[in-house]
Design a protein around this motif. Structure first.
Motif, PDB file in Angstrom:
ATOM      1  N   THR A 125       0.827  -1.216   0.000  1.00 25.82           N
ATOM      2  CA  THR A 125       0.000   0.000   0.000  1.00 25.82           C
ATOM      3  C   THR A 125       0.860   1.264   0.000  1.00 25.82           C
ATOM      4  N   ASP A 127       3.923   1.607  -1.307  1.00 23.37           N
ATOM      5  CA  ASP A 127       4.530   1.766  -2.623  1.00 23.37           C
ATOM      6  C   ASP A 127       3.505   2.280  -3.638  1.00 23.37           C
ATOM      7  N   VAL A 128       2.322   1.702  -3.649  1.00 22.44           N
ATOM      8  CA  VAL A 128       1.286   2.136  -4.595  1.00 22.44           C
ATOM      9  C   VAL A 128       0.869   3.580  -4.314  1.00 22.44           C
ATOM     10  N   ARG A 131       3.324   6.025  -5.657  1.00 19.28           N
ATOM     11  CA  ARG A 131       3.217   6.141  -7.116  1.00 19.28           C
ATOM     12  C   ARG A 131       1.989   6.973  -7.512  1.00 19.28           C
ATOM     13  N   CYS A 253      -7.356  -3.568  -3.595  1.00 15.36           N
ATOM     14  CA  CYS A 253      -6.852  -3.803  -4.948  1.00 15.36           C
ATOM     15  C   CYS A 253      -7.002  -5.249  -5.415  1.00 15.36           C
ATOM     16  N   ARG A 271       2.597  -2.905  -9.556  1.00 15.18           N
ATOM     17  CA  ARG A 271       2.175  -1.834  -8.644  1.00 15.18           C
ATOM     18  C   ARG A 271       1.935  -0.525  -9.403  1.00 15.18           C
ATOM     19  N   GLN A 272       2.751  -0.293 -10.429  1.00 17.34           N
ATOM     20  CA  GLN A 272       2.547   0.912 -11.225  1.00 17.34           C
ATOM     21  C   GLN A 272       1.215   0.867 -11.967  1.00 17.34           C
ATOM     22  N   TYR A 274      -1.543  -0.612 -10.949  1.00 15.67           N
ATOM     23  CA  TYR A 274      -2.599  -0.290  -9.979  1.00 15.67           C
ATOM     24  C   TYR A 274      -2.613   1.200  -9.680  1.00 15.67           C
ATOM     25  N   ALA A 275      -1.421   1.776  -9.495  1.00 17.00           N
ATOM     26  CA  ALA A 275      -1.328   3.204  -9.182  1.00 17.00           C
ATOM     27  C   ALA A 275      -1.905   4.050 -10.314  1.00 17.00           C
TER      28      ALA A 275
END
Length: 287
Positions: A125, A127-128, A131, A253, A271-272, A274-275
């Motif tokens: 969470t 990290d996302v 971003r 997510c 992760r990118q 999702y971001a």
């Protein structure tokens, strides 16, 4: 007797000649004499009573540079990355009860879940959210984070809601990942407070939730197969949503115990993606 008469006549004639030599009204002045008032000036001399015509620029209004329009205030978005890296080592602090809305209390916070391989939710969470923050900031949005790192404790759910309320945020988005033990369970869902406790939890939060859902679907993410309906999950038990006075949603997510979704969670590219979908949903909501 003739000589005196002749002298007198000569004197009279001389006086007449002198009188005839004076200027009469309307006659030109002798050379070198000054002109009477009202007479025309000699050629080439400006008239004493005339005023030179003004230069066109002297009568034009002064040029002004239009002022720039006032800068549009930046819209504020609060991002709330779920849990925190230090929660597990501070059980007393995170287990203390705090207000959770609707007359309930809940633990201050929790440790979150993890993939079967041990990749923790709090790290995902964070990290996302970072971003998403970068993507929003690049579009001129002011972003406030409910926590500043992934090594601290908390904040508690009521504190997280207060951060959004005090900021006057246009949107508050909590970012999480679920931990269903059913390995086949997969897909994202967007939770919102229901029934609403204030105006912000009504139509504004519903619009934020549906916009977020639609943009994540458009990005290729499947909706949840095990929670909610069609990617939306009305909840009355989530303290951060219950206590919010701003439009707020919580994005789960996906399922960290699902092998496919866990593989996406643990890669920077995953992760990118999702971001990017979450940031697109927020920007679409802000309009």
């Amino acid at each position: 007797m003739r000589r005196p008469v002749l002298a007198v006549m000569c004197l009279v004639a001389l006086a007449a000649l002198v009188g005839c030599g004076g200027a009469t009204a309307g006659s030109p002045s002798p050379a070198g004499s000054s002109s009477p008032a009202g007479s025309s000036s000699p050629a080439g001399s400006p008239s004493p009573t005339s005023t030179p015509a003004p230069h066109p620029s002297a009568t034009a209004p002064p040029l002004t540079t239009p002022s720039a329009p006032p800068a549009k205030p930046k819209q504020v978005v609060v991002l709330d990355p779920g849990h925190n890296g230090g929660n597990a080592s501070h059980p007393t602090e995170i287990n203390r009860p705090v207000p959770a809305g609707r007359g309930r209390t809940k633990p201050c916070n929790t440790t979150g879940t993890a993939t079967n391989a041990g990749y923790p939710e709090h790290e995902f969470t964070w990290d996302v959210a970072m971003r998403v923050r970068d993507l929003l900031t690049a579009q001129g949005v002011q972003v406030i984070m409910t926590r500043q790192d992934d090594t601290g404790v908390g904040p508690c759910v009521d504190q997280r809601a207060a951060i959004g309320n005090q900021s006057g945020a246009a949107a508050v988005v909590s970012i999480h990942a679920d931990g269903s033990t059913a390995a086949s369970a997969h897909g994202f869902h967007v939770a919102y407070s229901s029934p609403p406790l204030n105006d912000a939890q009504g139509q504004p939060s519903m619009t934020l939730a549906t916009t977020m859902r639609d943009k994540m679907v458009a990005a290729g993410f499947p909706t949840s197969t095990y929670i909610g309906s069609n990617g939306l999950s009305p909840r009355d038990d989530l303290g951060g949503l219950n206590l919010s006075e701003r439009p707020a949603v919580l994005v789960e997510c996906g399922n960290m115990r699902n092998a496919t979704e866990a593989a996406a969670f643990t890669t920077p590219a995953g992760r990118q993606s999702y971001a990017a979908a979450i940031a697109t949903g927020i920007l679409a909501y802000l309009g």
